[in-house]
Scaffold this motif. Sequence first.
Motif, PDB file in Angstrom:
ATOM      1  N   GLN A  66       6.296  -7.882   4.130  1.00 48.17           N
ATOM      2  CA  GLN A  66       6.038  -6.445   3.971  1.00 48.17           C
ATOM      3  C   GLN A  66       7.320  -5.703   3.595  1.00 48.17           C
ATOM      4  N   LYS A  69       8.006  -6.440  -0.016  1.00 50.86           N
ATOM      5  CA  LYS A  69       7.010  -5.765  -0.845  1.00 50.86           C
ATOM      6  C   LYS A  69       7.337  -4.283  -0.984  1.00 50.86           C
ATOM      7  N   SER A  70       7.886  -3.681   0.051  1.00 46.06           N
ATOM      8  CA  SER A  70       8.187  -2.252  -0.006  1.00 46.06           C
ATOM      9  C   SER A  70       9.264  -1.949  -1.044  1.00 46.06           C
ATOM     10  N   PRO A  74       7.646   0.547  -4.227  1.00 46.21           N
ATOM     11  CA  PRO A  74       7.747   1.553  -3.171  1.00 46.21           C
ATOM     12  C   PRO A  74       6.637   2.590  -3.275  1.00 46.21           C
ATOM     13  N   GLU A  75       6.235   3.092  -2.121  1.00 44.07           N
ATOM     14  CA  GLU A  75       5.189   4.118  -2.092  1.00 44.07           C
ATOM     15  C   GLU A  75       5.753   5.402  -2.675  1.00 44.07           C
ATOM     16  N   PRO A  76       4.951   6.137  -3.442  1.00 42.95           N
ATOM     17  CA  PRO A  76       5.444   7.396  -3.992  1.00 42.95           C
ATOM     18  C   PRO A  76       5.669   8.417  -2.883  1.00 42.95           C
ATOM     19  N   GLN A  77       6.763   9.135  -3.001  1.00 39.50           N
ATOM     20  CA  GLN A  77       7.103  10.140  -2.001  1.00 39.50           C
ATOM     21  C   GLN A  77       6.478  11.476  -2.398  1.00 39.50           C
TER      22      GLN A  77
END
Length: 92
Positions: A66, A69-70, A74-77
């Motif tokens: 995990q 994977k990040s 990366p998740e959008p901020q």
Amino acid sequence: MKKLILATVALAVVSGCVSRAPQMDAQFGHAVLQARSQQTLDAQAASKASAPLGMDGKTAHSAYEQYQKSYRAPEPQPQAFTIGIGSSAGGK
């Protein structure tokens, strides 16, 4: 005779450049040994065969995946300056 005097002088000059072996104190190195022994928490830790505390292998592997994977995706901020935009003010 001149060569003998010259050789003697040359030998005396060169012998002044030779370093002698240092004379160590009888306690030399004891401070290092004492500091190392004071900083060792458990000297017999290597001979103890206990499992380390923490998570099991599957959980650790999953957490590591995990983490990796990040960084791949990366998740959008969310936008930082969206406070108060698009909301009605005052009920009119």
